[in-house]
Motif scaffolding. Structure first.
Motif, PDB file in Angstrom:
ATOM      1  N   ASN A 150     102.709  28.125  79.282  1.00 15.14           N
ATOM      2  CA  ASN A 150     101.933  28.753  79.761  1.00 15.14           C
ATOM      3  C   ASN A 150     100.757  28.930  79.018  1.00 15.14           C
ATOM      4  O   ASN A 150      99.936  29.930  78.673  1.00 15.14           O
ATOM      5  N   GLU A 151      99.709  28.078  78.622  1.00 17.53           N
ATOM      6  CA  GLU A 151      98.848  27.890  77.857  1.00 17.53           C
ATOM      7  C   GLU A 151      97.896  26.783  78.189  1.00 17.53           C
ATOM      8  O   GLU A 151      98.299  25.794  78.856  1.00 17.53           O
TER       9      GLU A 151
ATOM     10  N   VAL B  34     102.063  24.590  82.214  1.00 20.34           N
ATOM     11  CA  VAL B  34     103.027  25.933  82.540  1.00 20.34           C
ATOM     12  C   VAL B  34     104.293  25.684  82.269  1.00 20.34           C
ATOM     13  O   VAL B  34     104.859  24.435  82.565  1.00 20.34           O
ATOM     14  N   GLU B  35     105.032  26.745  82.076  1.00 15.51           N
ATOM     15  CA  GLU B  35     106.605  26.413  82.070  1.00 15.51           C
ATOM     16  C   GLU B  35     107.085  26.186  83.509  1.00 15.51           C
ATOM     17  O   GLU B  35     106.373  26.174  84.453  1.00 15.51           O
ATOM     18  N   ASN B  36     108.331  25.849  83.529  1.00 12.33           N
ATOM     19  CA  ASN B  36     108.686  25.553  84.780  1.00 12.33           C
ATOM     20  C   ASN B  36     108.707  26.540  85.974  1.00 12.33           C
ATOM     21  O   ASN B  36     109.032  27.701  85.772  1.00 12.33           O
ATOM     22  N   TRP B  37     108.114  26.019  86.976  1.00 14.17           N
ATOM     23  CA  TRP B  37     108.141  26.963  88.579  1.00 14.17           C
ATOM     24  C   TRP B  37     108.632  26.191  89.368  1.00 14.17           C
ATOM     25  O   TRP B  37     107.930  25.005  89.866  1.00 14.17           O
TER      26      TRP B  37
ATOM     27  N   LYS C 231     111.523  30.460  87.635  1.00 15.09           N
ATOM     28  CA  LYS C 231     110.276  30.437  87.752  1.00 15.09           C
ATOM     29  C   LYS C 231     109.398  31.081  86.666  1.00 15.09           C
ATOM     30  O   LYS C 231     109.074  32.278  86.603  1.00 15.09           O
ATOM     31  N   ALA C 232     109.617  30.571  85.622  1.00 11.75           N
ATOM     32  CA  ALA C 232     108.870  30.947  84.361  1.00 11.75           C
ATOM     33  C   ALA C 232     107.574  30.581  84.089  1.00 11.75           C
ATOM     34  O   ALA C 232     106.910  31.214  83.165  1.00 11.75           O
ATOM     35  N   GLY C 233     106.959  29.593  84.985  1.00 17.05           N
ATOM     36  CA  GLY C 233     105.562  29.346  84.797  1.00 17.05           C
ATOM     37  C   GLY C 233     104.757  30.461  85.329  1.00 17.05           C
ATOM     38  O   GLY C 233     104.763  31.252  86.375  1.00 17.05           O
ATOM     39  N   ASP C 234     103.602  30.797  84.469  1.00 15.82           N
ATOM     40  CA  ASP C 234     102.771  31.860  84.662  1.00 15.82           C
ATOM     41  C   ASP C 234     101.338  31.370  84.618  1.00 15.82           C
ATOM     42  O   ASP C 234     100.905  31.016  83.528  1.00 15.82           O
TER      43      ASP C 234
ATOM     44  N   ALA D  64      98.246  30.769  81.879  1.00  8.79           N
ATOM     45  CA  ALA D  64      97.937  29.648  81.283  1.00  8.79           C
ATOM     46  C   ALA D  64      96.225  29.220  81.295  1.00  8.79           C
ATOM     47  O   ALA D  64      95.771  28.705  80.448  1.00  8.79           O
ATOM     48  N   ILE D  65      95.804  29.823  82.224  1.00  8.73           N
ATOM     49  CA  ILE D  65      94.310  29.399  82.383  1.00  8.73           C
ATOM     50  C   ILE D  65      93.470  30.607  81.803  1.00  8.73           C
ATOM     51  O   ILE D  65      92.065  30.602  81.921  1.00  8.73           O
TER      52      ILE D  65
END
Length: 408
Positions: free
Chosen positions: A266-267, A283-286, A293-296, A300-301
């Motif tokens: 997420n970076e 992103v992490e998995n989403w 759904k760990a993606g944020d 990240a942006i």
């Protein structure tokens, strides 16, 4: 338990129907017994392997039962489809004969035997294809090349080349020579950056240890970047303690660092060239439909300029469908994997592409575009569960970025 009973009953029902085609070949009571014992052996072996940890280690015996089960189901479905067509024809003809008073339209055993032979002949096609997919297909690496044009690509990045790999699933590998060939094939592309879009392992970080030095040989001028896929978190097996699961993920992160992959959680990371830059966002998995759904994306942006050229790495293409493509920010290119193209399908490059996975994922293989935003769904580098690939080959994607108006 009830689902398992229904599953076994369904398989046996299929087997009984398919037996119509085999009964002309099977002679005597013992032949019939052997026919059904084979099905019971395969189903029983599958249940035993998965109930005693087979899902965790995917041993050769587990893989044998998986392959046998796939052959059993696919081939008998082909037989059933052929026999069912003939049964419908006989039913319709019988109804017409009854209405018209025609008494000459009884069953013709010789025709039934002929249709059975046709069914068995047709079943031989997927049988041979599956065997090829197991013996050769899983290491039949293909380099797929695309050129994508963008109006706002920074001038300095015109002609910039990216190699994407995804879904390594290192716990399934069993051939170091074939893997060395694939790594050399990636390096031959001489891309500026290598981007790995998740699922380095099946379940445990230790699966990557034997292949760590092999993947460390991957080289790209601007570096190697990675994100996590759903399998990397260790969610699909039982751990003795919560701490053991956390330690496993921490070790996987360390391994990626040891292989000189920059893991993006997420970076984002800027790549600069001649005073211009593009952003690699990870992103992490989403995933949709029960997946983690760990993606944020917003995290990240954070800190990116609105006009930055953005390449997003997100393991599951459903993320692009449900969050990315309609996001207020513009993501020029998204790289995903996850689907494997189901490791089974039919493709004629440039003409036709089909796999049963299309009924689960709208975006499942190749390049898609929406409002000048692109996604590439990589078909996967490795394989999972079924130890082969039939028609959907392991993929190395090379994408060249072009500024619109420039000659390709």
């Amino acid at each position: 338990m009830l689902r398992l009973i229904f599953f076994i009953a369904f398989i046996i029902a299929l087997d009984i129907y398919a037996y119509q085609a085999f009964r002309f070949l099977v002679k005597g009571r013992w032949g019939t017994i052997l026919y059904f014992l084979i099905t019971l052996f395969i189903i029983g072996g599958m249940i035993y392997q998965f109930s005693t940890g087979g899902r965790r280690n995917m041993s050769p015996l587990t893989q044998f039962f998986i392959v046998s089960f796939v052959i059993l189901i696919v081939c008998k479905l082909v037989i059933i489809a052929t026999m069912f067509g003939e049964d419908i024809f006989r039913l319709v003809k019988g109804g017409v004969n009854k209405l018209t008073g025609n008494t000459q339209g009884g069953a013709i055993p010789s025709r039934r035997k002929f249709v059975s032979q046709i069914a068995l002949g047709l079943a031989a096609i997927p049988f041979a294809s599956i065997l090829y997919g197991v013996i050769k297909g899983r290491y039949n690496f293909k380099v797929l090349k695309y050129t994508l044009s963008f109006d706002d690509l920074p001038e300095a990045f015109d002609g910039y080349k990216i190699t994407q790999i995804s879904d390594v699933h290192s716990g399934s590998f069993d051939n170091a020579e074939k893997l060395d060939y694939a790594i050399d094939l990636i390096n031959e592309q001489a891309s500026d950056a290598i981007l790995f879009t998740g699922d380095m392992v099946n379940n445990e970080a230790s699966e990557m240890e034997p292949w760590k030095e092999t993947f460390a040989r991957l080289k790209a001028r601007d570096g190697k970047f990675s994100v996590l896929g759903n399998h990397d978190y260790g969610d699909y097996i039982d751990w003795p303690t919560p701490e053991a699961k956390i330690a496993n993920l921490d070790r996987l992160k360390e391994i990626q660092k040891e292989m000189e992959f920059k893991l993006l959680l997420n970076e984002h990371h800027y790549i600069e060239k001649d005073g211009q830059r593009l952003a690699i966002v990870g992103v992490e998995n989403w995933g949709e439909g029960g997946f983690k759904k760990a993606g944020d994306l917003n995290k990240a942006i954070s800190g990116l300029a609105q006009d930055d050229f953005k390449i997003l790495m997100s393991h599951d293409p459903s993320h692009w469908e449900y969050e990315v493509k309609d996001h207020p920010e513009h993501f020029h290119l998204t790289l995903s994997g996850h689907t494997h193209g189901m490791q089974f399908g039919i493709e004629i490059p440039g003409w036709f592409k089909w796999s049963p996975v299309k009924w689960r994922y709208k975006y499942w293989a190749g390049i898609y575009e929406d409002a000048k935003q692109y996604i590439n769904v990589n078909r996967g580098f490795g394989y999972l569960a079924f130890p082969g690939r039939v028609g959907i080959w392991p993929e190395i994607t090379v994408i060249e970025l072009k500024k619109s108006g420039k000659n390709a």
